[in-house]
Structure formats: C-alpha cells, structure tokens
Design a protein around this motif. Structure first.
Motif, short mmCIF file in Angstrom:
data_model
loop_
_atom_site.label_atom_id
_atom_site.label_comp_id
_atom_site.label_asym_id
_atom_site.label_seq_id
_atom_site.Cartn_x
_atom_site.Cartn_y
_atom_site.Cartn_z
N ALA A 168 -103.05 -63.08 17.31
CA ALA A 168 -102.79 -64.05 18.32
C ALA A 168 -102.83 -63.45 19.53
O ALA A 168 -102.01 -62.55 19.65
CB ALA A 168 -101.73 -65.05 17.94
N VAL A 169 -103.50 -63.79 20.58
CA VAL A 169 -103.54 -62.98 21.84
C VAL A 169 -103.11 -64.06 22.90
O VAL A 169 -103.80 -65.17 23.10
CB VAL A 169 -104.77 -62.29 22.28
N ALA A 170 -101.78 -63.85 23.57
CA ALA A 170 -101.28 -64.77 24.19
C ALA A 170 -101.47 -64.73 25.87
O ALA A 170 -101.86 -63.53 26.03
CB ALA A 170 -99.76 -65.06 24.23
N PRO A 171 -101.61 -65.65 26.70
CA PRO A 171 -101.53 -65.62 28.16
C PRO A 171 -100.23 -64.98 28.62
O PRO A 171 -99.22 -64.81 27.67
CB PRO A 171 -101.73 -66.88 28.76
N HIS A 172 -100.26 -64.41 29.77
CA HIS A 172 -99.03 -63.98 30.16
C HIS A 172 -97.68 -65.00 30.35
O HIS A 172 -96.61 -64.69 30.05
CB HIS A 172 -99.19 -63.37 31.62
N ARG A 173 -98.13 -66.32 30.51
CA ARG A 173 -97.23 -67.07 30.77
C ARG A 173 -97.51 -68.52 30.34
O ARG A 173 -98.79 -68.79 30.15
CB ARG A 173 -96.90 -67.43 32.27
N CYS A 174 -96.63 -69.41 30.08
CA CYS A 174 -96.98 -70.85 29.55
C CYS A 174 -97.74 -71.84 30.71
O CYS A 174 -97.55 -71.20 32.06
CB CYS A 174 -95.91 -71.55 29.27
N ALA A 225 -106.94 -53.53 24.78
CA ALA A 225 -106.51 -54.82 25.65
C ALA A 225 -107.56 -55.97 25.67
O ALA A 225 -108.69 -55.54 25.41
CB ALA A 225 -106.28 -54.68 27.04
N VAL A 226 -107.34 -57.10 25.21
CA VAL A 226 -108.09 -58.07 25.16
C VAL A 226 -107.94 -59.09 26.39
O VAL A 226 -106.92 -59.30 26.90
CB VAL A 226 -107.85 -59.28 23.77
N ALA A 227 -108.98 -59.76 26.70
CA ALA A 227 -109.11 -60.51 28.07
C ALA A 227 -108.83 -61.85 27.94
O ALA A 227 -108.19 -62.51 28.72
CB ALA A 227 -110.56 -60.28 28.89
N GLU A 228 -109.08 -62.56 26.85
CA GLU A 228 -109.14 -63.78 26.51
C GLU A 228 -108.02 -64.29 25.69
O GLU A 228 -108.10 -63.65 24.61
CB GLU A 228 -110.50 -64.34 26.18
N PRO A 229 -107.22 -65.18 26.06
CA PRO A 229 -106.11 -65.62 25.02
C PRO A 229 -106.95 -66.41 23.92
O PRO A 229 -108.03 -67.10 24.14
CB PRO A 229 -105.21 -66.69 25.70
N GLU A 238 -88.10 -62.59 18.65
CA GLU A 238 -88.38 -63.45 20.02
C GLU A 238 -89.55 -63.20 20.80
O GLU A 238 -90.20 -64.18 21.40
CB GLU A 238 -87.11 -63.09 20.95
N ARG A 239 -89.95 -61.91 21.04
CA ARG A 239 -91.24 -61.61 21.79
C ARG A 239 -92.49 -62.33 21.09
O ARG A 239 -93.33 -63.04 21.85
CB ARG A 239 -91.43 -60.18 21.82
N SER A 240 -92.69 -62.35 19.81
CA SER A 240 -93.75 -63.01 19.23
C SER A 240 -93.61 -64.48 19.49
O SER A 240 -94.64 -65.27 19.41
CB SER A 240 -93.85 -62.61 17.89
N LEU A 241 -92.42 -65.25 19.05
CA LEU A 241 -92.19 -66.46 19.30
C LEU A 241 -92.60 -66.93 20.77
O LEU A 241 -93.27 -67.92 20.85
CB LEU A 241 -91.11 -66.84 18.76
N LEU A 242 -92.10 -66.28 21.96
CA LEU A 242 -92.19 -66.77 23.23
C LEU A 242 -93.88 -66.58 23.46
O LEU A 242 -94.79 -67.39 24.01
CB LEU A 242 -91.87 -65.77 24.08
N ARG A 243 -94.62 -65.56 22.81
CA ARG A 243 -95.85 -65.66 23.04
C ARG A 243 -96.77 -66.46 22.27
O ARG A 243 -97.73 -67.05 22.99
CB ARG A 243 -96.42 -64.01 22.49
N LEU A 244 -96.07 -67.08 21.05
CA LEU A 244 -96.99 -67.95 20.58
C LEU A 244 -96.94 -69.35 21.24
O LEU A 244 -97.73 -70.09 21.26
CB LEU A 244 -96.44 -68.26 19.11
N ILE A 245 -95.57 -69.40 21.68
CA ILE A 245 -95.48 -70.72 22.62
C ILE A 245 -96.30 -70.68 23.66
O ILE A 245 -96.95 -71.77 23.93
CB ILE A 245 -94.04 -70.89 22.93
N ALA A 246 -96.36 -69.62 24.43
CA ALA A 246 -97.30 -69.44 25.39
C ALA A 246 -98.87 -69.69 25.16
O ALA A 246 -99.44 -70.43 25.98
CB ALA A 246 -97.13 -68.23 26.18
N GLY A 258 -100.18 -60.53 20.23
CA GLY A 258 -100.08 -59.63 21.46
C GLY A 258 -100.20 -60.46 22.66
O GLY A 258 -100.26 -61.67 22.69
N GLU A 259 -100.62 -59.73 23.86
CA GLU A 259 -100.73 -60.51 25.10
C GLU A 259 -101.81 -59.84 25.75
O GLU A 259 -102.32 -58.81 25.61
CB GLU A 259 -99.47 -60.00 26.08
N ILE A 260 -102.65 -60.71 26.45
CA ILE A 260 -103.77 -60.37 27.15
C ILE A 260 -103.65 -59.27 28.04
O ILE A 260 -102.55 -59.25 28.78
CB ILE A 260 -104.33 -61.68 28.12
N GLU A 261 -104.59 -58.41 28.24
CA GLU A 261 -104.72 -57.34 29.34
C GLU A 261 -103.62 -56.20 28.96
O GLU A 261 -103.16 -55.61 29.89
CB GLU A 261 -104.51 -58.02 30.71
#
Length: 661
Positions: A134-140, A115-119, A455-463, A75-78
């Motif tokens: 896994a909770v990713a930040p919005h961007r790398c 929603a989770v606040a901390e990656p 793709e979305r999960s892979l991009l989030r894990l990279i971030a 997932g992604e924060i916030e």
C-alpha cells in the motif's frame, strides 16, 4: 523489575511508564504487565515462556526470509519504501498496480524499494514470492482540495440520525429523513452532515442500541432503512422505543423481501457476490443469532465461523441468510442515495460517517475475524480526575500484532465500510491509532496498560483510503493526548476537534479568531451539554441528581463555577450574561462560524435550541442515552424563524472566516 519481563513488555508495545491526565508519572507493576501480555497472546510465567514470546515478536517484526514477511507492507509516495526484512542490495523486484501495469526496480543501498509516484495498492513480486504493498499519499484529502478553487470555509451540522423526525418514519430517524435534511442543508449553503454511527447492532436484542457498542463496523444498521409501509409515529414519543421500532421495521423488511421481483433478486445476488465473505459472515451471524440467541450461549462448534457446523447451518437456512443480506443491501443503497442527494443539493462533503473505537466482543466482527481481534482484552481508559477507577468500555478491537499478521485487512475493510456513501469520516478516540488502554477480561480498569499500535502504517492507510474516497478525516482527539500526537495527525491531514467548552485558558474562553486552524470547530458533541442546557445548568442537574460529581466537589461549588463561566463566555461572545436563550444560541453559532477552522459543525440540538444532550457518559438506564427524538420534523425546522436565524448567524460568519483562499 525483572529485566527479561521488561524487555518482553517493551517489545510487545506495552508502555511501562507514562504520564496521567495531570502529567503525573505512573508505572506498571509486574502483575499488570503479565496480565496484559497474556491477553496479547504472550506468556511470561517463566524464563522459557519469556524467551519464546520474545522470539515470536522478533519473527513478526523482523522476519528472516521473504516467505515470512507479513501480507501487506505500507509506504508513502516519493519515498524509499522500507521492507520488513533484509534483502540483498540490487535484488530485482516488480510492482504491479491496480490496472495491471508493471514497474520494475532494484533494492537500493538502504535495503528499500525505490520510491513510487502514484498512491494505490500494488502487488510486489520479489524472490519468487508475492506480497501486497500500500502506497499512501503524503496527507489525507483536505477541504481546500474539495473546494476546487471555491470558498474554503465550510460549515455543516452534527446529526444524531435516530433522532431525526419525518411523517411516516415509524418512530425513528431514517435515511429518508436524512436525505431531506441533506437537501435542505445543501440549499442553505451547508457542505456537510456529520452523523452518528450507522454500524450494525443486535436486531434480536433491541435493548442493545448504543451506536458505539456495535456488533460489527463492517455492516450497517437496517433500522435506518426508509420503509414506506411503517406506521406514522412521527408525533408519538419524545424517545425512540427501540423494541417497538425494531419489531415493526424488521416485519416491514420481511414483507419487502418476500415481495422482491426477479430483477431485484438478481441485483441482491450481485451485491452479495461483490461484498464477498465479509457480508456473508455477518448474515450468517444474524441468522444463527435468530435461531440460537446471543453468541455466548451458542454451542462451541457454532462459535467458530469457519466450522462445518456453521457451513451446514448456513446452507440449511440459506433463505434467512439471504434475508439479512437483503437488509444490508437495502440500507447500503439508501445511504449511497442520501450522499448523492447531498451532493446534488450543493454540498461539497456530504455525509461524514462516524466510526466507533471498538466492537462488542460477542458480536459479528469478533466472531467472524477473531484472529485480528484482541480476544480477552477490553478497551477503556486509565484512572483520571473524572474517573478515579478508570473505565472499561465493554468493547474489543484490533490486536496490534493481528493487524500486522493479517495485512491490516480488517482495518482497511472497516474504513471502506464506513466510507460507503460518505464524503468524510470521524474516527472516535483517534488516540487509539497510537496507543490503547487495554484491560484483561474480568480485571479492573486499574489493571490495564497502554499498548502501542502500528501508528505510522495506520495513518498512511487512512490517508490512502481518504484519497481513494475523496473523503475528509476528523479525529476525536479530546481527553488525554500525548503531546506530539496531534502534530502527527496534523502532518497526516487529519483534522482535530475544537469544542466550544474546551477551547479556553483557565477562566477565559478562546476568541473565535484564536481557534486552532487544524481542528473542526463545533458547539458541542453528543457527550457534552447543549448551549441552552449548559446555560441553564441542566448537565449539573443530572450529575447532582445521579451523584456523579467528582471527589470533593459540591453542588454549590459547581453551580457557582458555572455562574462565573457564563459571565466569561458571554464576554467572549460579546453579549450580556442574562441575555435570552435566542441571543445565546445565535452568538454560539456566530462564534464557531467566525473561527479559522476549515470546517465548522453546529449540533442539531443547538440549531433547535434544545436543553438536553444525547448521551450522558457514565450512565446506562439512569439517563435516556441515544433515544431522544427531535421535536420538529426535518421539514418543519427549516420553516422556524429561530432556527433560520441561528443558521444565518453561522453561515454569515463563515463568509468572512476560515482559511485564506
């Protein structure tokens, strides 16, 4: 087309209709679809087969119970976090973070986690089951953050590690040469060194030295260890003699291993414990390869990494397994030391590692983690105007369903291995995060298909891994790219590549000020001509000599086009077309330096004014790929006036360029 077969293909992520490199519509036939489906593990020979395969895909993507959920959700924060299956609204759950702290919540009205606040990575406890989240930040991580309020317009060098030279290097570039380069570059105001891949290759087959066809991306190439007891071959050949280098360096590693102190033995054992089964499996593979030869010749019971035969062999040959662990320990320590030397010298990024798009199907990673890999499918590219028959690259990669079934474990492990001792990562053929051209083993590239990836999960894990390692991410986005994909990369904070030769509109080259701010500007890449070589037509010489011109192209036409391009680029640079080589090289360095890119990279070949490129795609032995050594040692190059003039041209231009601060 059979409707049921089409439904199965679409469910499996096979792209039935697509646009080729010239935006012409293309469509797969049924035979190709069935071949690729079989490679993915989905039979389609009969209506019953298709029904069973569809059911398997449905279980993977829409499991009925929590017990059937995959091991990891992303997932992604916030943002509310989507789940793989339905859970009643209001169901209680608990998240446990990496520090052991608990967060309680309830499934919301949309069937999501709150929603989770901390990656970070969390354990999810729900309905009596535990899964990972896994909770990713919005961007790398980005250059601006690394700048910490300072100058954001960063610059670095592109480095073929094997080509570096120092006295006493034993015939190949190594971590000591790289460390010296990092220190000198840092003192000259540079922030990064983008290096060629350091993946583990095949020590018992030294003729297999392409850094983009590794045995595994989870371990390093020990040939890059800076050994003190090798011969001084710095002034010898202009090319790396991999057979001689490999023999000499492995012998030196053997001597160092035999001389380990008790304290070093304890440190090595600690490294092995920390690295776990990933390291042990690679070292077992190396020991078995030493005893039995290439993997495809092994007995069937040895080809299963989890077999009793492998366990028995590893126990019997425990000292050889330990030796290969020592080789990994040595190079891992040295790479981390190089990164620290870069940071201590003032670099704000340091090493930018390079991750190959795939691995050899008979290498360590495919052997130790077959359940995550593509099996009998190979990665390549479809036919285009440059390759009428398409390409098969001889490597395999992650299976799209294997990634999900095994919680993206191999993908995360690969990112972490490549980010060890690095402040950035270049991802080769980053389009593969969205789709890959997959070809059944033994088939022609024309019998392949694009297959979708999560793709979305892979991009989030990279971030997430970028954030954890404070590392910038660069994606090699050259070639045929879906129109919206670059936008999604930009949204994820992944930088593209703005290469001098491709930044143009028809006959005119792009002014520096108009380069894309979302891309790393660079003079060239390892697969493209150097500035000096392009100006002299050395790339054309090679293509003409090896009969590599496209259909309908003639040498005369190509040389005439190059003359026009030289005039056009000279106009963009603001120099005369017949200016001397030094003027051209300084102009190229100044040009990329003046772009709005947050980071620019000057290839070492262009810093030194070399005419030959490191690799000529489409060749094997016809061209000395991945073998060219630089003519100067690292220390000598910074004492050379022409080199320093080019470096100053780039850094001076950077002082007034880059993103707004």
């Amino acid at each position: 087309m059979n409707h049921a077969l089409k439904s199965l293909a679409e469910a499996a992520g096979i792209v039935i209709e697509w646009q080729d490199s010239q935006d012409r519509p293309q469509q797969l036939d049924e035979a190709t679809i069935k071949g690729v489906l079989a490679g993915l593990g989905y039979e389609a020979g009969s209506p019953a087969d298709i029904k069973a395969s569809l059911a398997a895909i449905e279980r993977l993507h829409s499991p009925e119970t929590v017990a059937d959920w995959p091991p990891l959700m992303v997932g992604e924060i916030e943002q509310g976090i989507e789940l793989p299956g339905m859970v009643p609204v209001g169901t209680d759950y608990t998240l446990i973070d990496e520090q052991g702290r608990s967060l309680s919540g309830q499934i919301d009205a949309q069937g999501r986690l709150e929603a989770v606040a901390e990656p970070g990575y969390y354990r999810l406890q729900i309905e009596g089951k535990t899964r990972r989240l896994a909770v990713a930040p919005h961007r790398c991580m980005d250059v601006a953050t690394l700048a910490e309020g300072g100058r954001q317009a960063m610059a670095g060098l592109g480095v073929q590690l094997y080509g570096l030279r120092r006295r006493g290097d034993g015939g190949i570039g190594d971590c000591e040469a790289l460390g010296r380069l990092a220190e000198r570059a840092g003192r000259e105001g540079l922030d990064a060194l983008a290096i060629s891949p350091v993946h583990a290759l095949f020590p018992h087959q030294p003729e297999r030295f392409s850094p983009y066809s590794p045995s595994t991306r989870l371990a390093f190439n020990p040939l890059y260890s800076a050994l003190s007891n090798t011969a001084d071959n710095a002034a010898a050949s202009a090319l790396v003699d991999y057979e001689a280098v490999s023999r000499m360096r492995w012998q030196a590693l053997e001597r160092d291993f035999a001389a380990l102190s008790e304290a070093d033995r304890q440190a090595l054992n600690a490294f092995r414990r920390e690295s776990g089964e990933t390291l042990e499996n690679h070292c077992r593979f190396e020991a078995i390869s030493e005893a039995l030869g290439p993997m495809h010749t092994w007995p069937s019971d040895m080809q299963d990494a989890k077999s009793e035969a492998v366990a028995s062999f590893s126990q019997e040959h425990g000292e050889r397994v330990a030796f290969y662990a020592f080789a990994q320990w040595q190079v891992a320590l040295e790479l981390a030391t190089v990164q620290q030397r870069a940071i201590d010298a003032g670099q704000r990024i340091g090493l930018i590692a390079d991750i190959a798009v795939g691995v050899d199907p008979h290498g360590s990673q495919a052997w130790s983690r077959p359940e995550e890999m593509l099996g009998k499918l190979r990665i390549g590219s479809p036919p285009d105007d440059f390759n009428a028959n398409g390409q098969e690259w001889g490597v395999t990669g992650f299976s799209p369903q294997g990634l999900i079934e095994y919680g993206f474990d191999g993908f995360i492990a690969t990112l972490r291995a490549c980010l060890h001792g690095a402040g950035g990562l270049r991802i080769d053929h980053i389009m593969g995060l969205s789709r890959l051209w997959l070809i059944p083993e033994g088939a022609s590239p024309t019998e392949g298909a694009y297959v979708r990836y999560p793709e979305r999960s892979l991009l989030r894990l990279i971030a997430l891994e970028s954030w954890r390692h404070r590392a910038v991410i660069i994606g090699e986005d050259l070639g045929t790219v879906e129109p919206e994909f670059r936008e999604r990369l930009d949204q994820s904070g992944i930088l593209g590549m703005g290469v001098l030769w491709f930044e143009r509109e028809e006959t005119e080259f792009t002014p520096a000020s108009d380069y894309p701010a979302r891309a790393v500007a660079m003079t060239s890449t390892h697969d493209l001509p150097t500035v000096a070589g392009w100006r002299l037509g050395r790339d054309l010489d090679w293509r003409i000599e090896l009969d590599m011109l496209g259909e309908g192209e003639t040498p005369e036409q190509q040389r005439e086009m190059r003359k026009h391009d030289i005039v056009a680029l000279a106009e963009t640079f603001g120099i005369k077309p017949d200016a001397d080589c030094d003027t051209w090289l300084e102009a190229a360095a100044r040009h990329i330096g003046a772009t709005p890119s947050p980071l620019v990279l000057l290839q070492l070949e262009d810093l030194l004014g070399l005419e030959e490129q490191p690799n000529l795609p489409g060749t094997l032995d016809e061209h000395p790929n991945w073998r060219r050594r630089l003519p100067l040692t690292v220390d000598e190059m910074f004492e050379t006036s022409g080199v320093m003039a080019r470096l100053r041209a780039m850094t001076t231009a950077r002082a007034g360029a880059g993103p707004h601060e």
